[in-house]
Motif scaffolding. Structure first.
Motif, PDB file in Angstrom:
ATOM      1  N   LEU A 142      46.569  34.613  36.050  1.00  0.00           N
ATOM      2  CA  LEU A 142      46.756  35.980  36.022  1.00  0.00           C
ATOM      3  C   LEU A 142      45.691  36.327  37.063  1.00  0.00           C
ATOM      4  N   VAL A 143      45.868  37.375  37.787  1.00  0.00           N
ATOM      5  CA  VAL A 143      45.086  37.925  38.839  1.00  0.00           C
ATOM      6  C   VAL A 143      44.883  39.553  38.748  1.00  0.00           C
ATOM      7  N   LYS A 144      43.771  39.689  38.380  1.00  0.00           N
ATOM      8  CA  LYS A 144      43.377  41.356  38.198  1.00  0.00           C
ATOM      9  C   LYS A 144      42.219  41.611  39.023  1.00  0.00           C
ATOM     10  N   PHE A 145      41.806  42.949  39.117  1.00  0.00           N
ATOM     11  CA  PHE A 145      40.473  43.283  39.763  1.00  0.00           C
ATOM     12  C   PHE A 145      39.430  43.156  38.744  1.00  0.00           C
ATOM     13  N   ARG A 146      38.247  42.869  39.233  1.00  0.00           N
ATOM     14  CA  ARG A 146      37.192  42.352  38.556  1.00  0.00           C
ATOM     15  C   ARG A 146      36.556  43.779  37.853  1.00  0.00           C
ATOM     16  N   THR A 147      36.459  43.749  36.310  1.00  0.00           N
ATOM     17  CA  THR A 147      36.066  45.016  35.761  1.00  0.00           C
ATOM     18  C   THR A 147      34.730  44.669  34.833  1.00  0.00           C
ATOM     19  N   MET A 148      34.553  43.586  34.936  1.00  0.00           N
ATOM     20  CA  MET A 148      33.207  43.030  33.899  1.00  0.00           C
ATOM     21  C   MET A 148      32.216  42.349  35.053  1.00  0.00           C
ATOM     22  N   THR A 149      30.949  42.299  34.417  1.00  0.00           N
ATOM     23  CA  THR A 149      29.981  41.533  35.118  1.00  0.00           C
ATOM     24  C   THR A 149      30.432  40.092  35.381  1.00  0.00           C
ATOM     25  N   PRO A 150      30.239  39.441  36.453  1.00  0.00           N
ATOM     26  CA  PRO A 150      30.656  38.087  36.639  1.00  0.00           C
ATOM     27  C   PRO A 150      30.030  37.101  35.622  1.00  0.00           C
ATOM     28  N   VAL A 151      29.137  37.217  35.279  1.00  0.00           N
ATOM     29  CA  VAL A 151      28.360  36.244  34.163  1.00  0.00           C
ATOM     30  C   VAL A 151      28.196  37.186  32.910  1.00  0.00           C
ATOM     31  N   HIS A 152      28.837  36.681  31.932  1.00  0.00           N
ATOM     32  CA  HIS A 152      28.982  37.275  30.404  1.00  0.00           C
ATOM     33  C   HIS A 152      29.585  36.283  29.307  1.00  0.00           C
ATOM     34  N   SER A 153      29.019  36.501  28.394  1.00  0.00           N
ATOM     35  CA  SER A 153      29.492  35.920  27.187  1.00  0.00           C
ATOM     36  C   SER A 153      30.342  36.985  26.310  1.00  0.00           C
ATOM     37  N   ALA A 184      35.162  50.352  33.812  1.00  0.00           N
ATOM     38  CA  ALA A 184      35.736  51.209  32.936  1.00  0.00           C
ATOM     39  C   ALA A 184      36.630  52.352  33.316  1.00  0.00           C
ATOM     40  N   ILE A 185      36.429  52.754  34.450  1.00  0.00           N
ATOM     41  CA  ILE A 185      37.461  53.944  34.988  1.00  0.00           C
ATOM     42  C   ILE A 185      38.670  52.941  35.558  1.00  0.00           C
ATOM     43  N   LEU A 186      38.506  51.772  36.119  1.00  0.00           N
ATOM     44  CA  LEU A 186      39.741  51.031  36.495  1.00  0.00           C
ATOM     45  C   LEU A 186      40.461  50.676  35.293  1.00  0.00           C
ATOM     46  N   ARG A 187      39.904  50.243  33.925  1.00  0.00           N
ATOM     47  CA  ARG A 187      40.539  49.961  33.039  1.00  0.00           C
ATOM     48  C   ARG A 187      41.273  51.236  32.303  1.00  0.00           C
ATOM     49  N   ARG A 188      40.737  52.248  32.290  1.00  0.00           N
ATOM     50  CA  ARG A 188      41.154  53.410  31.687  1.00  0.00           C
ATOM     51  C   ARG A 188      42.513  53.727  32.285  1.00  0.00           C
ATOM     52  N   TYR A 189      42.646  53.806  33.601  1.00  0.00           N
ATOM     53  CA  TYR A 189      43.712  54.076  34.332  1.00  0.00           C
ATOM     54  C   TYR A 189      44.687  52.901  34.672  1.00  0.00           C
ATOM     55  N   LYS A 190      44.197  51.709  34.068  1.00  0.00           N
ATOM     56  CA  LYS A 190      44.951  50.691  34.308  1.00  0.00           C
ATOM     57  C   LYS A 190      45.289  50.093  35.852  1.00  0.00           C
ATOM     58  N   LEU A 191      44.107  50.496  36.507  1.00  0.00           N
ATOM     59  CA  LEU A 191      44.214  50.304  38.055  1.00  0.00           C
ATOM     60  C   LEU A 191      43.688  48.778  38.442  1.00  0.00           C
ATOM     61  N   ASP A 192      43.055  48.113  37.223  1.00  0.00           N
ATOM     62  CA  ASP A 192      42.744  46.841  37.431  1.00  0.00           C
ATOM     63  C   ASP A 192      44.023  45.857  37.383  1.00  0.00           C
ATOM     64  N   GLU A 193      44.863  46.262  37.076  1.00  0.00           N
ATOM     65  CA  GLU A 193      45.949  45.637  37.004  1.00  0.00           C
ATOM     66  C   GLU A 193      47.011  45.381  38.088  1.00  0.00           C
ATOM     67  N   LEU A 194      46.782  46.444  39.102  1.00  0.00           N
ATOM     68  CA  LEU A 194      47.650  46.404  40.418  1.00  0.00           C
ATOM     69  C   LEU A 194      47.796  45.047  41.171  1.00  0.00           C
ATOM     70  N   LEU A 227      38.339  39.663  42.785  1.00  0.00           N
ATOM     71  CA  LEU A 227      39.274  39.528  41.623  1.00  0.00           C
ATOM     72  C   LEU A 227      39.162  38.671  40.597  1.00  0.00           C
ATOM     73  N   PHE A 228      39.498  38.894  39.484  1.00  0.00           N
ATOM     74  CA  PHE A 228      39.366  38.170  38.071  1.00  0.00           C
ATOM     75  C   PHE A 228      40.565  37.317  37.953  1.00  0.00           C
ATOM     76  N   ARG A 229      40.337  35.916  37.872  1.00  0.00           N
ATOM     77  CA  ARG A 229      41.425  35.058  37.658  1.00  0.00           C
ATOM     78  C   ARG A 229      41.329  34.589  36.440  1.00  0.00           C
ATOM     79  N   GLN A 230      42.199  34.425  35.439  1.00  0.00           N
ATOM     80  CA  GLN A 230      42.331  33.704  34.253  1.00  0.00           C
ATOM     81  C   GLN A 230      43.670  32.894  34.081  1.00  0.00           C
ATOM     82  N   LYS A 231      43.386  31.874  33.314  1.00  0.00           N
ATOM     83  CA  LYS A 231      44.860  31.081  32.835  1.00  0.00           C
ATOM     84  C   LYS A 231      45.441  31.835  31.815  1.00  0.00           C
ATOM     85  N   ARG A 232      46.747  32.247  31.868  1.00  0.00           N
ATOM     86  CA  ARG A 232      47.403  32.949  30.723  1.00  0.00           C
ATOM     87  C   ARG A 232      48.738  32.032  30.478  1.00  0.00           C
TER      88      ARG A 232
END
Length: 195
Positions: free
Chosen positions: A54-65, A82-92, A39-44
């Motif tokens: 906010l909680v989403k499925f991770r779609t990016m590499t864990p370490v990036h700038s 990219a597939i998860l984001r295209r179909y908005k599945l990362d937002e479930l 899961l990707f967690r970020q303050k919103r």
């Protein structure tokens, strides 16, 4: 009150019905990105400017700038992501945010603090609304990552064109939203060609 009850009951129903799919997605993410959090967690920024996680499925590499905006084809976005984001599945997993009361099914997308801080005057009225998983601005910019990918300066285009337009759309929603209107937005989100 009706919106609150509807949001939470639909979020709970969605979590129950979609749990098998979410478990499969979690396993795929764990397999494709071993060692990284699923899961990707970020303050919103939420209602009245209160921060929430906010909680989403991770779609990016864990370490990036990178910037707070995402552009289609970025190297930090994994192939599965990219597939998860295209179909908005990362937002479930955001259904959990709705169930907890931090978000609504329909409303303005929650911004990171830097963008919410740009709101001033009447524009701050948007913060009277709970942020949503979908909304009228989300529908208009369904292909936002592709739009940004076509720009010479995606950050500038977002800041000068997309963000101000989203503010206008969300202010209109603030003044005119109805329960029936929310149902239509949900249907348009689930079935893009509907209505």
């Amino acid at each position: 009150m009706l919106k609150e009850v509807f949001d939470r009951s639909m979020a709970l129903t969605g979590i129950i019905l979609l749990m098998p799919l979410m478990l499969i997605l979690a396993l795929l993410i764990a397999f494709r990105m071993p060692g990284a959090p699923i899961l990707f967690r970020q303050k919103r920024v939420g209602r009245y400017g209160k921060l929430f996680t906010l909680v989403k499925f991770r779609t990016m590499t864990p370490v990036h700038s990178g910037s707070s905006i995402s552009v289609a084809g970025e190297s930090r976005i994994t192939p599965l992501g990219a597939i998860l984001r295209r179909y908005k599945l990362d937002e479930l997993p955001e259904l959990w945010n709705v169930l907890c009361g931090d978000m609504s099914l329909v409303g303005p997308r929650p911004d990171v603090p830097g963008y919410a801080d740009k709101l001033s005057g009447n524009d701050r009225g948007i913060l009277e609304l709970k942020p949503g998983i979908t909304g009228p601005a989300t529908l208009k910019y369904r292909n936002e990552e592709q739009i940004l990918a076509a720009q010479d300066d995606p950050q500038k285009y977002n800041d000068e064109i997309i963000f101000p337009d989203k503010v206008k759309i969300n202010l209109s929603y603030l003044s005119n939203h109805t329960f029936i209107g929310d149902l239509k937005i949900i249907m348009q989100t689930l079935i893009p060609s509907s209505l």
